[in-house]
Write an enzyme that holds these catalytic residues in place. Structure first.
Site, PDB file in Angstrom:
ATOM      1  N   HIS A 399      66.648 -45.618  92.436  1.00  0.00           N
ATOM      2  CA  HIS A 399      68.148 -46.379  92.141  1.00  0.00           C
ATOM      3  C   HIS A 399      68.194 -47.315  92.996  1.00  0.00           C
ATOM      4  CE1 HIS A 399      72.098 -46.993  90.714  1.00  0.00           C
ATOM      5  NE2 HIS A 399      72.731 -47.000  92.120  1.00  0.00           N
ATOM      6  N   GLU A 400      68.287 -47.207  94.883  1.00  0.00           N
ATOM      7  CA  GLU A 400      68.527 -48.022  95.453  1.00  0.00           C
ATOM      8  C   GLU A 400      67.370 -48.972  95.614  1.00  0.00           C
ATOM      9  OE1 GLU A 400      71.030 -48.721  96.784  1.00  0.00           O
ATOM     10  OE2 GLU A 400      71.602 -46.217  96.558  1.00  0.00           O
ATOM     11  N   HIS A 403      68.317 -51.878  93.102  1.00  0.00           N
ATOM     12  CA  HIS A 403      68.594 -52.779  94.058  1.00  0.00           C
ATOM     13  C   HIS A 403      68.391 -53.546  94.531  1.00  0.00           C
ATOM     14  CE1 HIS A 403      72.729 -50.991  92.487  1.00  0.00           C
ATOM     15  NE2 HIS A 403      72.338 -49.791  92.851  1.00  0.00           N
ATOM     16  N   HIS A 406      65.911 -56.202  93.626  1.00  0.00           N
ATOM     17  CA  HIS A 406      67.214 -57.713  93.043  1.00  0.00           C
ATOM     18  C   HIS A 406      67.789 -58.492  94.273  1.00  0.00           C
ATOM     19  CE1 HIS A 406      71.087 -57.977  89.805  1.00  0.00           C
ATOM     20  NE2 HIS A 406      70.087 -59.407  90.235  1.00  0.00           N
TER      21      HIS A 406
HETATM   22 ZN   LIG Z   1      74.247 -48.563  92.232  1.00  0.00          ZN
END
Ligand SMILES: [Zn+2]
Length: 618
Positions: A399-400, A403, A406
């Site tokens: 998940h991280e 990020h 991105h």
């Molecule tokens: Zn998040």
């Protein structure tokens, strides 16, 4: 199956930070070599802030002055990232560090000073007619870089009042947080947590964390039921007070919407990001029409858990337990392998992100809990983890990492002014990264049991981040419409809305217990940030549709889908989020993205049924 896990197992003693190898710690010298360098940058920032203040009153003189203001504001912004994060990240390594805490506060004071000395900018710019500024931009390509930011400021101006009106609103804003503050005091500071005797004889204090732990780990249904009843009694006992606090939130939102000339509270909430209200209405309608796989999942759980009746408190207990550990070193290989569908460049960049001192991996005494990705402009993103070799921990890293990729792409391809992305898009790459990782893990899984655990993890993610959040958004919308229509807001009416929604989503797949009526009273987001949670759901829907385009297509169609997705990541905040998503092939005003989530859930539940049936037939 009858193994009882104590709700709060004693944690293993933590390793001292000094004994953890540097390979598993982030390297903050990438920001500044030492604290002297940090101090020099801090002073430089202070000087720049004073220089910015001196520009007041000059904008109308022409394009050059406006460009100068934007450039110095960019320079302040860029330096702010480094000055802030150097101390903020160091503080999170050990939050007992008072010296670092003081430095953090010092930076916050400097930021407050900047906010104060830059307050003149927007009103002064908006005093110049937009066509004049557009003429300047046509002649000055350097200023034209700021076109979207400038034009959006004028768009937002539509609902800004005159000076007298704004002054009045700013005075009113001082008590607008009162309902939430009172909610927090009532539900946390002033609450008397009940004690509960479990069936094994132990007595526990039923805090929210303990309540969640019992529901997620305790294999005795009567213990879960007792925890559920006792915990909800807390809210039942003050339900009229909660209703009047929530009424305060609703009235405040309606007051602000009306004073700024919005048609509804939803219009007011969505205007900032230029999101049409049809997005939320479509999200709710399409989700309501797609609840069958959700119900099928709960019916399957009831059967597998061997329960005669299935309740809200039975929805989080694992279907099977496994002892599988996921060491960090292995994950470092799996994660880049999982993003192969995004192409070799993406894979290479992710490998670099995972192996270059950007991540603080393990827990140590005093370290901040949880996980995050910190976008340090001009350096690279950093990630804080508390990796403990569990399945949750590896998905947290996936998940991280989404990020961080991105941030990396957005910072590399946008001018500073657009380098930051909005919340409305932020959770798209993180959830897509998790979805790719799930596919990879399912392929690698060594046993049916492991596949069942993975599938349940993914399904629970969809239930929690999508279905529950849409149901909450639906609730908020209906509650706000009460005040917009001049209807009374009572505990009875709010509970009725909640019960009807619960039944609409779950049908008869979950027994309806009386205590569920007051669930609305407990949800902090309703009081703190109305109309916020729907964004989790729209991000999830966007990511589901992108996933379908990325993995479903082949040949040139697949290459085009990858390109569109990477373009989205490289776009930062260079346009309104709906426009950026539309370019990536996602139109949230249409039902398709939501249907992609429903299909995704349907497929996962079918796979889970298959794994369970083949396990039973052995
Ligand atoms: Zn998040």
């Amino acid at each position: 199956m009858e193994t009882f896990t104590p709700a709060e197992a004693p944690a293993a003693p933590l390793r001292d930070r000094d004994t953890i190898s540097d390979r598993f710690k982030w390297n903050l010298t990438h920001i500044f070599p030492d604290s002297d360098a940090w101090k020099r940058a801090y002073d430089e920032l202070d000087t720049k802030i004073s220089a910015y203040a001196a520009l007041q009153g000059t904008l109308a003189q022409g394009a050059d002055r406006l460009l100068a203001a934007y450039k110095i504001s960019d320079a302040i912004g860029q330096l702010s990232y480094k000055v802030w994060y150097y101390v903020a990240l160091k503080y999170d390594e050990d939050q007992r560090d008072n010296e670092m805490n003081a430095k953090r506060q010092q930076v916050q004071i400097l930021f407050a000073k900047f906010a104060q000395v830059s307050a003149w900018f927007s009103p002064e710019l908006l005093n110049i007619p937009l066509p004049t500024v557009q003429e300047w931009m046509a002649k000055n390509p350097e200023l034209a870089v700021y076109r979207f930011a400038i034009e959006d400021l004028y768009r937002q101006q539509e609902h800004v009042l005159d000076e007298k009106g704004e002054h009045l609103l700013s005075l009113a804003s001082r008590f607008s947080s009162a309902p939430y503050d009172a909610y927090a005091a009532l539900s946390t500071a002033d609450v008397k947590h009940p004690t509960l005797r479990l069936s094994n004889g132990t007595e526990v204090t039923l805090t929210y964390g303990q309540y969640r732990a019992i529901l997620a780990t305790n294999r005795h249904q009567r213990d879960r039921a007792a925890a559920f009843v006792e915990y909800h009694k807390l809210f039942e006992a003050s339900v009229n007070t909660y209703a009047s606090l929530y009424n305060g939130v609703l009235q405040r939102d309606w007051f602000h919407a009306q004073s700024r000339g919005y048609r509804t509270t939803l219009d007011a909430a969505l205007h900032g990001n230029n999101i049409p209200t049809a997005v939320v209405e479509n999200l709710i309608e399409t989700t309501k029409a797609g609840t069958e796989p959700l119900r099928r999942y709960h019916r399957l759980r009831k059967r597998v858990l061997g329960l005669d009746t299935y309740h809200a408190y039975d929805t989080t207990i694992p279907l099977v337990e496994i002892e599988e550990k996921y060491p960090y070193e292995d994950v470092l290989e799996w994660l880049p392998a999982s993003v192969a569908p995004l192409g070799p460049d993406y894979q290479r960049q992710l490998r670099e992100a995972l192996n270059s001192g950007w991540i603080d991996v393990y827990e140590n005494p005093g370290k901040r809990s949880g996980a995050y990705s910190a976008p340090v402009y001009g350096v690279h993103p950093y990630m804080l983890l508390n990796h403990n070799d569990t399945l949750d921990a590896v998905f947290t890293l996936a998940h991280e990492a989404g990020h961080s990729m991105h941030t990396l792409l957005s910072h590399a391809h946008q001018p500073f002014v657009y380098s930051d992305y909005t919340i409305f898009i932020a959770e798209v790459p993180s959830t897509l990264s998790e979805a790719l990782f799930l596919e990879y893990m399912l392929e690698q899984a060594k046993s049916e049991r492991e596949r069942i655990v993975l599938l349940q993890h993914a399904i629970d993610g969809i239930v929690g981040t999508f279905y529950t959040q849409v149901m909450f958004a639906d609730y908020e919308l209906q509650a706000h419409r009460l005040v917009e229509d001049g209807q009374p807001v009572t505990a009875e009416r709010l509970s009725e809305i909640y019960v009807n929604l619960f039944k609409t989503y779950h049908g008869d797949s979950i027994e309806h217990d009386g205590q569920s009526r007051v669930t609305w009273a407990r949800i902090p987001h309703f009081y703190s940030t109305p109309y916020y949670v729907y964004q989790y759901a729209t991000c999830f829907a966007s990511s589901a549709q992108l996933m379908k385009q990325l993995t479903g297509a082949s040949g040139p169609a697949k290459a085009a889908a990858i390109d569109r997705y990477l373009t989205l990541l490289k776009s930062g905040g260079s346009d309104h989020p709906m426009t950026l998503l539309q370019r990536a092939g996602v139109d949230l005003s249409r039902p398709e993205p939501v249907r992609a989530v429903v299909e995704q859930l349907d497929t996962l539940v079918t796979r889970l049924e298959h794994e369970i049936n083949s396990q039973v037939s052995r």
